[in-house]
Scaffold this active site. Structure first.
Site, PDB file in Angstrom:
ATOM      1  N   ASP A 177      14.918 -12.955   0.783  1.00  0.00           N
ATOM      2  CA  ASP A 177      13.930 -13.994   0.499  1.00  0.00           C
ATOM      3  C   ASP A 177      14.591 -15.368   0.424  1.00  0.00           C
ATOM      4  O   ASP A 177      14.097 -16.345   1.001  1.00  0.00           O
ATOM      5  CB  ASP A 177      13.219 -13.707  -0.824  1.00  0.00           C
ATOM      6  CG  ASP A 177      12.260 -12.534  -0.732  1.00  0.00           C
ATOM      7  OD1 ASP A 177      11.571 -12.419   0.298  1.00  0.00           O
ATOM      8  OD2 ASP A 177      12.193 -11.738  -1.677  1.00  0.00           O
ATOM      9  N   ARG A 217      -6.572 -15.943  12.477  1.00  0.00           N
ATOM     10  CA  ARG A 217      -7.715 -16.481  11.736  1.00  0.00           C
ATOM     11  C   ARG A 217      -8.129 -17.856  12.249  1.00  0.00           C
ATOM     12  O   ARG A 217      -8.865 -18.581  11.586  1.00  0.00           O
ATOM     13  CB  ARG A 217      -7.387 -16.526  10.251  1.00  0.00           C
ATOM     14  CG  ARG A 217      -6.996 -15.148   9.711  1.00  0.00           C
ATOM     15  CD  ARG A 217      -6.810 -15.113   8.223  1.00  0.00           C
ATOM     16  NE  ARG A 217      -8.078 -15.203   7.513  1.00  0.00           N
ATOM     17  CZ  ARG A 217      -8.213 -15.046   6.198  1.00  0.00           C
ATOM     18  NH1 ARG A 217      -7.139 -14.768   5.459  1.00  0.00           N
ATOM     19  NH2 ARG A 217      -9.388 -15.158   5.622  1.00  0.00           N
ATOM     20  N   LYS A 230       2.008 -12.259   7.291  1.00  0.00           N
ATOM     21  CA  LYS A 230       2.331 -11.127   8.159  1.00  0.00           C
ATOM     22  C   LYS A 230       2.146 -11.529   9.619  1.00  0.00           C
ATOM     23  O   LYS A 230       1.013 -11.655  10.094  1.00  0.00           O
ATOM     24  CB  LYS A 230       1.450  -9.920   7.815  1.00  0.00           C
ATOM     25  CG  LYS A 230       1.749  -9.302   6.466  1.00  0.00           C
ATOM     26  CD  LYS A 230       0.916  -8.074   6.198  1.00  0.00           C
ATOM     27  CE  LYS A 230      -0.522  -8.425   5.894  1.00  0.00           C
ATOM     28  NZ  LYS A 230      -1.313  -7.230   5.498  1.00  0.00           N
TER      29      LYS A 230
END
EC number: 2.8.3.21
Length: 405
Positions: A169, A104, A97
């Site tokens: 996708d 992080r 996302k």
């Protein structure tokens, strides 16, 4: 760098690709690399395997030829192991996302500190930057189709409909593959790594370009198709014969002339509405568009698919029977090209599905392995980058890695 044990084949032999992502889009990029000969490492969560594993058959196709690494890449020694792996990696693909990796602490700059030549492909629904309203949202196939203007163009006149199976996708995954290879070509020229921002909605915006260009440059919005027929052009799309369905494309001067003779419209040729040299019949702008459809429907309804194919072959009109899935295996073109093949799963079963595509003449791809189990190659991969047995066991004991049971 020593590579993991695997046969040497394909145009990408010797390339190391690592991907982190679940389901379809990101992993599809990895799958393409693996089938073309690259050594591809699939990173999975330690506690929970990729959700694709719950499917009974599809993952045997989508995860074949891969090496499975189960590692917590964001925490402590797991992060250190991941960064060490990046030192020997050519291409890293992550699907998440928005800028999830940067949030992080694993930024492009951190990765380039460990490997200045690394190609990094970020695949997300809405991109790595933009507005807070969208950038960090989750996205799947239908989300990307809906947000891109692709979905609204598909379906029928009464209702829009997403294109299945999971079109966004696959388009996005293939975009990641091609973009990463383009970046790698430049890296080998300059020695400087690259970061690629692939937003699924932008991929589908590009794929939906054909009709939207008329809106962007004149305000005309194409209607959706009716019963599978092309929204713009008569004689193009899905049609019903006496014994089933075909698709056809009535395109070309000679093709239109000869087809009109067959369906009883020869008298329209050379009129102001259908002048000589007409190559396409616009179903809306041409006043005879509805009549062409009516006559063509009536003619096709009285002929079998075999009869139509034979006649259209004589007229050089492109057409094809709409095949059912069971018909694929016995179709002579499929058989001649071995489009469907079989391979062995890791537990010794036989799996059947699509073969490698496309077909490289001098350096063909191959299927050398079925889908690995969760953590199956963790130990081998960590050993490959310099970890000892004790180092690996310590990672496992801390819950930062999983090895095969």
């Amino acid at each position: 760098m020593d590579h993991l044990p695997m046969p040497k084949f394909g145009p990408l032999a010797g390339l190391r690709v690592v991907f982190s992502g679940i389901e379809i889009a990101g992993p599809f990029a990895g799958q393409m690399f693996a089938e073309w000969g690259a050594e591809v490492i699939w990173i999975e969560n330690v506690a929970w395997a990729d959700t694709i594993r719950v499917q009974p058959n599809y993952p045997q196709l989508s995860r074949r030829n891969l090496h499975a690494l189960s590692l917590n890449i964001f925490k402590d020694e797991g992060r250190e192991a991941f960064l060490k792996l990046m030192e020997t990696t050519d291409i890293f693909i992550e699907a998440s996302k928005g800028p999830a990796f940067a949030r992080r602490g694993i930024t492009d700059e951190v990765l380039w500190q460990h490997n200045p030549k690394l190609v990094i492909a970020h695949l997300s629904g809405f991109g790595q930057y933009g507005t807070e309203e969208y950038t960090n949202l989750p996205a799947y196939n239908t989300i990307a189709q809906a947000f891109s203007g692709y979905l609204i163009q598909n379906g029928d006149v009464d209702q829009p409909m997403p294109a299945f199976p999971y079109t966004a996708d696959y388009f996005s995954g293939l975009t990641a593959t091609t973009a990463a290879l383009a970046a790698l070509h430049k890296v080998r020229e300059t020695g400087k790594g690259e970061s690629i921002d692939i937003a699924m909605y932008e991929v589908m915006l590009r794929m939906g370009q054909y009709f939207m260009m008329d809106y962007f440059n004149g305000g005309e919005m194409c209607p959706r198709m009716s019963k599978g027929k092309d929204p713009y052009y008569a004689g193009c799309g899905l049609y019903k014969c006496a014994d089933g369905y075909i698709v056809m494309e009535l395109v070309g001067i000679t093709q239109i002339e000869e087809c009109f003779k067959d369906i009883g419209l020869a008298h329209l040729l050379g009129t102001p509405e259908i002048p000589e040299g007409t190559q396409l019949i616009h179903r809306i702008e041409c006043p005879y568009g509805p009549l062409v459809e009516e006559k063509l429907d009536a003619w096709l309804a009285t002929h079998t698919i075999a009869e139509v194919k034979e006649r259209f072959a004589e007229l050089n009109i492109a057409c094809a029977k709409v095949l059912t899935v069971p018909e694929l295996e016995s179709n002579p073109q499929y058989v001649a090209r071995e489009s469907i093949t079989q391979w062995q799963t890791m537990d010794g079963r036989t799996c059947k599905g699509p073969n490698i595509m496309p077909k490289f003449k001098n350096n063909p791809g191959q299927i050398w392995r079925g889908m690995p189990s969760h953590g199956m190659d963790t130990a081998a991969i960590l050993k490959n980058i310099g970890y000892s047995e004790n180092d690996i066991q310590e990672l496992v004991s801390k819950g930062l890695a999983k090895v095969e049971d």
